[in-house]
Design a protein around this motif. Sequence first.
Motif, PDB file in Angstrom:
ATOM      1  N   LEU A 231       0.808  -1.231   0.000  1.00 55.93           N
ATOM      2  CA  LEU A 231       0.000   0.000   0.000  1.00 55.93           C
ATOM      3  C   LEU A 231       0.842   1.283   0.000  1.00 55.93           C
ATOM      4  N   PRO A 232       1.883   1.391   0.846  1.00 60.23           N
ATOM      5  CA  PRO A 232       2.708   2.614   0.783  1.00 60.23           C
ATOM      6  C   PRO A 232       3.407   2.786  -0.564  1.00 60.23           C
ATOM      7  N   ILE A 233       3.737   1.667  -1.207  1.00 60.15           N
ATOM      8  CA  ILE A 233       4.373   1.735  -2.526  1.00 60.15           C
ATOM      9  C   ILE A 233       3.401   2.342  -3.532  1.00 60.15           C
ATOM     10  N   VAL A 234       2.151   1.853  -3.489  1.00 64.46           N
ATOM     11  CA  VAL A 234       1.135   2.346  -4.419  1.00 64.46           C
ATOM     12  C   VAL A 234       0.882   3.831  -4.204  1.00 64.46           C
ATOM     13  N   THR A 235       0.726   4.217  -2.942  1.00 63.54           N
ATOM     14  CA  THR A 235       0.416   5.630  -2.653  1.00 63.54           C
ATOM     15  C   THR A 235       1.600   6.564  -2.907  1.00 63.54           C
ATOM     16  N   SER A 236       2.806   6.000  -3.051  1.00 57.07           N
ATOM     17  CA  SER A 236       3.977   6.839  -3.342  1.00 57.07           C
ATOM     18  C   SER A 236       4.066   7.216  -4.815  1.00 57.07           C
ATOM     19  N   ILE A 237       3.258   6.565  -5.639  1.00 56.61           N
ATOM     20  CA  ILE A 237       3.281   6.825  -7.087  1.00 56.61           C
ATOM     21  C   ILE A 237       2.528   8.122  -7.372  1.00 56.61           C
ATOM     22  N   THR A 238       3.237   9.106  -7.877  1.00 52.57           N
ATOM     23  CA  THR A 238       2.683  10.461  -8.020  1.00 52.57           C
ATOM     24  C   THR A 238       1.951  10.697  -9.347  1.00 52.57           C
ATOM     25  N   HIS A 239       2.295   9.942 -10.385  1.00 51.52           N
ATOM     26  CA  HIS A 239       1.570  10.118 -11.643  1.00 51.52           C
ATOM     27  C   HIS A 239       1.559   8.798 -12.411  1.00 51.52           C
ATOM     28  N   THR A 240       0.671   8.717 -13.386  1.00 51.07           N
ATOM     29  CA  THR A 240       0.460   7.463 -14.101  1.00 51.07           C
ATOM     30  C   THR A 240       1.456   7.323 -15.262  1.00 51.07           C
ATOM     31  N   VAL A 241       1.839   6.065 -15.465  1.00 54.71           N
ATOM     32  CA  VAL A 241       2.691   5.709 -16.606  1.00 54.71           C
ATOM     33  C   VAL A 241       2.113   4.440 -17.221  1.00 54.71           C
ATOM     34  N   THR A 242       2.611   4.082 -18.376  1.00 54.17           N
ATOM     35  CA  THR A 242       2.091   2.891 -19.072  1.00 54.17           C
ATOM     36  C   THR A 242       2.217   1.641 -18.206  1.00 54.17           C
ATOM     37  N   GLN A 243       3.361   1.495 -17.548  1.00 56.69           N
ATOM     38  CA  GLN A 243       3.582   0.325 -16.701  1.00 56.69           C
ATOM     39  C   GLN A 243       2.562   0.260 -15.565  1.00 56.69           C
ATOM     40  N   GLY A 244       2.169   1.425 -15.058  1.00 58.87           N
ATOM     41  CA  GLY A 244       1.180   1.466 -13.989  1.00 58.87           C
ATOM     42  C   GLY A 244      -0.160   0.929 -14.439  1.00 58.87           C
ATOM     43  N   HIS A 245      -0.556   1.270 -15.671  1.00 57.70           N
ATOM     44  CA  HIS A 245      -1.813   0.755 -16.213  1.00 57.70           C
ATOM     45  C   HIS A 245      -1.742  -0.757 -16.419  1.00 57.70           C
ATOM     46  N   MET A 246      -0.569  -1.244 -16.824  1.00 59.99           N
ATOM     47  CA  MET A 246      -0.405  -2.689 -17.019  1.00 59.99           C
ATOM     48  C   MET A 246      -0.553  -3.441 -15.693  1.00 59.99           C
ATOM     49  N   ILE A 247       0.064  -2.877 -14.656  1.00 53.30           N
ATOM     50  CA  ILE A 247      -0.036  -3.512 -13.346  1.00 53.30           C
ATOM     51  C   ILE A 247      -1.461  -3.424 -12.817  1.00 53.30           C
ATOM     52  N   ALA A 248      -2.132  -2.310 -13.094  1.00 56.83           N
ATOM     53  CA  ALA A 248      -3.520  -2.152 -12.665  1.00 56.83           C
ATOM     54  C   ALA A 248      -4.400  -3.219 -13.312  1.00 56.83           C
ATOM     55  N   ASP A 249      -4.165  -3.475 -14.610  1.00 55.47           N
ATOM     56  CA  ASP A 249      -4.929  -4.531 -15.290  1.00 55.47           C
ATOM     57  C   ASP A 249      -4.668  -5.891 -14.653  1.00 55.47           C
ATOM     58  N   PHE A 250      -3.412  -6.114 -14.301  1.00 59.77           N
ATOM     59  CA  PHE A 250      -3.046  -7.384 -13.666  1.00 59.77           C
ATOM     60  C   PHE A 250      -3.740  -7.537 -12.307  1.00 59.77           C
ATOM     61  N   LEU A 251      -3.691  -6.475 -11.487  1.00 57.04           N
ATOM     62  CA  LEU A 251      -4.302  -6.542 -10.161  1.00 57.04           C
ATOM     63  C   LEU A 251      -5.816  -6.691 -10.254  1.00 57.04           C
ATOM     64  N   GLU A 252      -6.397  -6.072 -11.265  1.00 59.03           N
ATOM     65  CA  GLU A 252      -7.850  -6.189 -11.443  1.00 59.03           C
ATOM     66  C   GLU A 252      -8.237  -7.634 -11.762  1.00 59.03           C
ATOM     67  N   GLU A 253      -7.482  -8.238 -12.658  1.00 63.42           N
ATOM     68  CA  GLU A 253      -7.749  -9.641 -12.993  1.00 63.42           C
ATOM     69  C   GLU A 253      -7.534 -10.536 -11.774  1.00 63.42           C
ATOM     70  N   LEU A 254      -6.490 -10.231 -11.008  1.00 65.44           N
ATOM     71  CA  LEU A 254      -6.191 -11.020  -9.815  1.00 65.44           C
ATOM     72  C   LEU A 254      -7.317 -10.904  -8.791  1.00 65.44           C
ATOM     73  N   SER A 255      -7.824  -9.684  -8.598  1.00 67.23           N
ATOM     74  CA  SER A 255      -8.884  -9.467  -7.618  1.00 67.23           C
ATOM     75  C   SER A 255     -10.162 -10.207  -7.990  1.00 67.23           C
ATOM     76  N   GLU A 256     -10.379 -10.414  -9.272  1.00 63.09           N
ATOM     77  CA  GLU A 256     -11.570 -11.136  -9.732  1.00 63.09           C
ATOM     78  C   GLU A 256     -11.402 -12.645  -9.660  1.00 63.09           C
ATOM     79  N   ASN A 257     -10.200 -13.083  -9.295  1.00 62.91           N
ATOM     80  CA  ASN A 257      -9.931 -14.521  -9.261  1.00 62.91           C
ATOM     81  C   ASN A 257      -9.410 -14.985  -7.899  1.00 62.91           C
ATOM     82  N   ILE A 258      -9.868 -14.336  -6.858  1.00 62.04           N
ATOM     83  CA  ILE A 258      -9.598 -14.826  -5.503  1.00 62.04           C
ATOM     84  C   ILE A 258     -10.761 -15.757  -5.172  1.00 62.04           C
ATOM     85  N   HIS A 259     -10.577 -17.012  -5.548  1.00 56.45           N
ATOM     86  CA  HIS A 259     -11.683 -17.959  -5.453  1.00 56.45           C
ATOM     87  C   HIS A 259     -11.170 -19.363  -5.180  1.00 56.45           C
ATOM     88  N   SER A 260     -11.992 -20.361  -5.495  1.00 55.03           N
ATOM     89  CA  SER A 260     -11.689 -21.739  -5.103  1.00 55.03           C
ATOM     90  C   SER A 260     -10.669 -22.437  -5.992  1.00 55.03           C
TER      91      SER A 260
END
Length: 331
Positions: A231-260
């Motif tokens: 969380l502190p790493i995420v909040t330390s990011i001051t502006h968006t870059v392409t890599q940030g969007h890629m990681i966001a897509d990854f985390l979004e997919e991961l959050s949708e697959n916390i399952h059995s």
Amino acid sequence: MKFRIGYRTMKTAVGTAISILLAQQLGLDNFASAGILTILCIQVTKRRSLRTALDRFLACVLAMPFSALFFEGISYHPIVIGLMLFFFIPTIVMLKAPDGIVTSSVIILHIYMAGKVTMAIFLNELGVIAIGIGVALLINLYMPSVDKKLQNYVSKIEENFKIIFSEMVRYLRIGDSNWDGKEITVGARLLDEAITLALQDVENHFLRDEDTYFHYFTMREKQFDIIERILPIVTSITHTVTQGHMIADFLEELSENIHSRNTAHIYIQKLREMKVTFEEMELPKTREEFEVRAALLQLVNEMKDYLIIKSTFKGLKSSSDVNETGRLEAN
């Protein structure tokens, strides 16, 4: 105020009544003490109840020869009681049965009040001890199942993780920082409660030393520690870059697959591929972009550790999934 009677209270009430009734019907002296033993021996888990019962039985049995030695050898006097306890208590502690000190003191006082030591008195005390402890052990053989409660904690914790990851995704994409972070406090509380309950479940099985629910929750606790570091790493990011969007897509997919399903290995591979892609991309042009990308790389490494922790988890049986797959696993 809500009034609630728990299983332990009910078992204590019923067990005490049964113990006193049995001891009284058998014509034992000091029959009410059987109820006291039952009250003291009924614990929250089967294993704890057995350990307590063994400690109390050992201490009570040893109290009789100690009483005979001191009372008959010296005299029936209050000072002698204190002198005997001076030697008796360290003996019980040395034998690792400290829970038996209080109940054995009751037996000592019975003999003191009798004013003599006879085989009949010893047999009477053994009867009181056997009934009080025996009834407690029998009553405590029944423990309500906590599987539904444990599964409920599984669902709540997974949902909590999903919300936290979703908030990370939003921050990485739009820099939204309106999240109050309450899920962190809630998550820590849920994990503490779940681990405590899982340990209690282990204690309620004589022949089982390990419990998959306990391992599941400790695994989640380790992942939660990583989330708190992220969380502190995420909040330390001051502006968006392409890599940030890629990681966001990854985390979004991961959050949708916390399952059995156990898909940790899939996401570990995706992280590796993402890291390679980052290395092949154009170098940062400004100091600010360099710092953001360095933070994102650290985030990727932390997420790898997060997934590795899950990949080592063998599986968790669930009442809802065991019939279909026999395993319940989650990212």
